[in-house]
Write a protein that holds these residues in place. Structure first.
Motif, mmCIF file in Angstrom:
data_model
loop_
_atom_site.group_PDB
_atom_site.id
_atom_site.type_symbol
_atom_site.label_atom_id
_atom_site.label_comp_id
_atom_site.label_asym_id
_atom_site.label_seq_id
_atom_site.Cartn_x
_atom_site.Cartn_y
_atom_site.Cartn_z
ATOM 1 N N CYS A 121 86.251 10.082 17.968
ATOM 2 C CA CYS A 121 86.447 9.011 18.949
ATOM 3 C C CYS A 121 86.724 9.661 20.292
ATOM 4 O O CYS A 121 87.871 9.775 20.678
ATOM 5 N N PRO A 122 85.684 10.110 20.962
ATOM 6 C CA PRO A 122 84.251 10.001 20.666
ATOM 7 C C PRO A 122 83.760 11.154 19.788
ATOM 8 O O PRO A 122 84.497 12.094 19.520
ATOM 9 N N LYS A 125 73.709 -0.407 18.785
ATOM 10 C CA LYS A 125 75.101 -0.587 19.157
ATOM 11 C C LYS A 125 75.697 -1.792 18.446
ATOM 12 O O LYS A 125 75.105 -2.868 18.425
ATOM 13 N N PHE A 126 76.864 -1.592 17.879
ATOM 14 C CA PHE A 126 77.657 -2.690 17.324
ATOM 15 C C PHE A 126 78.961 -2.737 18.132
ATOM 16 O O PHE A 126 78.945 -2.346 19.294
ATOM 17 N N ALA A 127 80.083 -3.198 17.574
ATOM 18 C CA ALA A 127 81.300 -3.302 18.397
ATOM 19 C C ALA A 127 81.831 -1.909 18.735
ATOM 20 O O ALA A 127 82.217 -1.151 17.837
ATOM 21 N N SER A 128 81.856 -1.574 20.008
ATOM 22 C CA SER A 128 82.179 -0.212 20.422
ATOM 23 C C SER A 128 82.380 -0.145 21.923
ATOM 24 O O SER A 128 82.206 -1.139 22.614
ATOM 25 N N CYS A 129 82.671 1.057 22.416
ATOM 26 C CA CYS A 129 82.869 1.247 23.853
ATOM 27 C C CYS A 129 81.668 1.891 24.516
ATOM 28 O O CYS A 129 81.711 2.176 25.709
ATOM 29 N N ASP A 130 80.622 2.202 23.795
ATOM 30 C CA ASP A 130 79.419 2.864 24.319
ATOM 31 C C ASP A 130 79.575 4.373 24.492
ATOM 32 O O ASP A 130 78.622 5.070 24.868
ATOM 33 N N GLY A 131 80.766 4.879 24.247
ATOM 34 C CA GLY A 131 81.032 6.288 24.534
ATOM 35 C C GLY A 131 80.233 7.252 23.658
ATOM 36 O O GLY A 131 79.799 8.299 24.122
ATOM 37 N N ILE A 191 89.186 1.338 16.697
ATOM 38 C CA ILE A 191 90.488 0.806 17.119
ATOM 39 C C ILE A 191 90.536 -0.713 16.892
ATOM 40 O O ILE A 191 91.586 -1.286 16.625
ATOM 41 N N LEU A 236 76.775 7.399 24.780
ATOM 42 C CA LEU A 236 76.791 8.079 26.074
ATOM 43 C C LEU A 236 76.788 9.598 25.881
ATOM 44 O O LEU A 236 76.272 10.339 26.716
ATOM 45 N N CYS A 279 84.232 4.080 15.227
ATOM 46 C CA CYS A 279 83.988 2.646 15.000
ATOM 47 C C CYS A 279 83.017 2.465 13.836
ATOM 48 O O CYS A 279 83.280 1.711 12.907
#
Lengths: 458, 259
Positions: free
Chosen positions: B138-139, B11-17, B93, B20, B87
């Motif tokens: 996205c996603p 994981k880098f900069a992201s929302c985890d979606g 974003i 998931l 991402c």
């Protein structure tokens, strides 16, 4: 290092959403330091929301978190409707509750079965657990899927749904289409009852603190989107008063912005945020004794709104071993299961009373001002405030997610939990600490946009 | 029994979606977990198995000096490196900072800017290391994700289309929202993969799968202008979840200059 000293270091917390680390220092059998570190990189949502259209906030803020996008969409929609003086009610309001039910089901079951349960049973993950508890994991996956199916049906897809807008939806389902979900939801209702009973059989450490729980409270229902902000220690305020009472505090040891609740027995120190258009008080520097940590999420909702649960759900809670009050954060796994059951029942109720609204959304015309919204994300209250101009351009945004509100309570739990378990081996104690953090289902991806980041380099 | 291939998730900069999405494969998860060894997937498991890894799935963009170093290490221990989502593939974003002064952004969100260690730009993984496959969205679409993992495990090319969302609308039987209702839609320049969800819900595509192969963005913009869309709204439309993908970036910059 003496025998009574140890350092617990978890460099990358697993089974939480996002990147965090834990550091606990024990000296002479006493806790000397606890740091819940957040090293998730900042993404600056509040900054780049400036200059965007008010209608874009639900889609953009959803991207803060892939696990609870509906919560972001709901809080931002309500905040924008608050600015523009629009009220969404009737069946559109019911549909918003319905999609939120789906998110609670998928998020809660993900946490209960896949992230938290492995701690209680001593497995590294749900996939490891599935080898010995195949039926349980399979049933949980099916239950989670029904939650996702509900979000997908109403929202278009389970992650970052596309059908939610300021004013309502782009498209609403027919009565007949909604009926198609009923059979699955009935199965899910029974399965979540079984899940609640099962979580009740787990072994819980004897651990509680004198928490101040904070949740929405609504006169007629268990809260999703609306209500007053109420605490178990006497707070009872309107959502728009949020920033008068809740302050983001700069805590030296962690370089993190923690949300704290002002003490109400002392006169306010900072200028209050009365009326619209004023700016929030500056960071709560020096609040010190004047403020305290608080607790949001399923446990808080349950303790504050137990009387609003339907009888059948209250009974299920009792069958699973819960009273009307639960202060043990380890038992949050039972409460999440009970809330899952509630979400299934509520979804079935909404579907049974549904009539297709004439229009999928209420028209919303921008007007200059400030508005706020606060809804119950699976992990607790999620507060949004926006200032927009008369063209609908966002001038200013503030977002406070549940995890940044719970962060201080998580650390406080560890200060008290570690001494009670000091005789465990280092590995066991480390795992127990991780479990204590996972009680809160922390979502660090959410919290990070609002937390100070401490990046250590050697 | 041959050794199971080792898969890691980073994981880098992201929302985890996007990661998931793997756990959202409820029907396939146990089967997938049976076919591979999940060697590093912190969101799901505290167990970590040492590399090297046969497949690394990388979510998120590079936004900090530390992450710029970390992605090099990920590349070093990975046989195949697959980026998942907007991402990792386009900067996400959070790449909206690339159009502004990031120092200003920091001071808006954080009280003490000196504590924040961040790069000027949010950049896709491929700007830093060689990437074997980029999965858009996205996603991401979870069925495409399973397809890509499957393809790499079996040594074949993933079957993911590069044509536009319009093709998916036609296949789905959705009337064109732009032609029938005058609703501005990014579908003609956006890569398929989502299943053309937005038009099916009576709204225009907002481009979350990024630019399709050879998109004609300027022609689409002209059509949007004819529908009465303002220049500033065109800039916003192209400056979404794939703002830093080149065709979208150029188009938004062209209209920004016109303003």
């Amino acid at each position: 290092m003496s025998r009574n000293s140890k350092t617990i270091r978890v460099d990358y917390l697993a089974r939480v959403e996002g990147e965090g680390a834990l550091y606990v220092k024990v000296r002479e059998n006493k806790v000397a330091d606890v740091k819940l570190k957040i090293f998730e990189p900042p993404r600056f949502f509040e900054a780049f929301l400036r200059g965007r259209s008010f209608t874009e906030a639900p889609d953009i803020t959803a991207r803060i978190c892939g696990i609870c996008p509906i919560a972001y969409q709901m809080s931002s929609c309500h905040a924008m409707e608050d600015v523009c003086g629009v009220k969404v009610d009737g069946q559109l309001r019911a549909l918003r509750r319905l999609i939120y039910c789906g998110e609670w089901i998928e998020s809660h079951v993900l946490h209960v079965a896949m992230l938290h349960a492995p701690d209680f049973l001593g497995y590294e993950s749900a996939i490891h657990m599935a080898k010995d508890h195949s039926d349980l994991v399979k049933k949980a996956l099916k239950l989670k899927k029904i939650g996702n199916d509900l979000v997908t049906f109403l929202g278009g897809r389970e992650i970052h749904p596309i059908n939610v807008r300021v004013g309502g939806f782009y498209k609403v389902p027919t009565k007949r289409e909604l009926q198609g979900l009923v059979e699955d939801l009935k199965w899910a209702r029974d399965a979540s009852y079984d899940l609640a009973l099962w979580t009740g059989t787990l072994e819980f450490p004897d651990f509680e603190q004198d928490y101040e729980f904070v949740a929405l409270r609504h006169p007629d229902e268990y809260p999703f989107n609306e209500g007053r902000l109420v605490s178990t220690k006497g707070l009872d305020i309107a959502i728009r008063e949020y920033e008068e009472y809740f302050v983001e505090e700069h805590v030296e040891h962690s370089n993190a912005l923690h949300s704290v609740l002002r003490r109400r027995d002392l006169p306010p120190q900072s200028p209050s945020l009365k009326g619209r258009g004023s700016t929030p008080p500056s960071l709560g520097e020096g609040l010190g004794e004047r403020s305290g940590n608080y607790f949001v999420g399923p446990l808080a909702r349950y303790n504050i709104n137990f009387d609003k649960l339907p009888r059948s759900v209250q009974k299920a809670a009792k069958d699973a071993g819960l009273g009307p009050v639960c202060k043990n954060p380890f038992q949050s796994i039972i409460v999440r299961s009970v809330e899952t059951l509630y979400a299934c029942e509520e979804a079935l109720r909404i579907i049974s009373e549904y009539e297709m609204p004439e229009r999928p959304s209420v028209e919303v015309h921008p007007r200059a001002g400030v508005g706020c919204g606060c809804t119950e994300a699976p992990r607790g209250i999620l507060y949004h405030r926006y200032r927009i101009d008369d063209q609908g351009t966002i001038l200013d945004a503030k977002i406070v997610p549940p995890t940044s509100q719970n962060q201080k309570t998580i650390e406080s739990d560890l200060w008290h939990f570690v001494p009670k378990n000091i005789n465990l081996s280092k590995d066991q104690l480390t795992w127990k600490c991780e479990q204590a953090i996972r009680n809160y289902d922390p979502c660090i991806s959410c919290a990070t946009h609002f937390l100070k980041i401490e990046i250590e380099r050697e | 029994m041959p050794k199971k291939p080792k898969v890691a998730v980073w994981k880098f900069a992201s929302c985890d979606g996007c990661q998931l999405s793997l756990l959202d494969c409820e029907d396939e998860l146990l089967a997938v977990a049976g076919a591979i060894e999940i060697a590093n997937f912190p969101e799901a498991s505290r167990a970590v198995i040492k590399g090297p890894y046969d497949i690394s799935l990388v979510e998120g963009s590079v936004t900090t000096p530390h992450d710029a170093e970390r992605i090099q290490e990920v590349r070093r221990v990975s046989k195949f490196l697959i980026t998942i989502g907007a991402c990792a593939t386009a900067g996400g974003i959070q790449a909206l900072r690339n159009f502004k002064d990031v120092k200003e952004f920091i001071s808006i969100v954080y009280a003490k800017p000196e504590y924040i260690s961040t790069l000027e730009k949010s950049t896709p993984i491929a700007e830093h290391v060689r990437v074997d496959f980029e999965l858009r969205g996205c996603p991401v679409n979870k069925y495409q994700l399973v397809e890509v993992i499957n393809a790499f495990l079996n040594g074949r090319k993933p079957n993911t289309p590069t044509y536009s969302v319009c093709v998916e609308c036609k296949r789905r039987g959705t009337p064109c929202v732009m032609v029938a209702h005058g609703t501005p839609c990014l579908g003609p320049v956006t890569q398929a993969g989502c299943g053309a969800i937005c038009p099916a819900y009576h709204r225009g595509c907002y481009g979350c799968f990024g630019p399709k192969e050879t998109p004609n963005t300027s022609s689409l913009s002209a059509w949007w202008r004819r529908l009465g869309v303002k220049e500033q709204d065109l800039v916003r439309a192209f400056r979404g979840f794939n703002a830093y993908a080149e065709p979208f970036r150029k188009e938004s910059e062209a209209y920004e200059q016109k303003q």
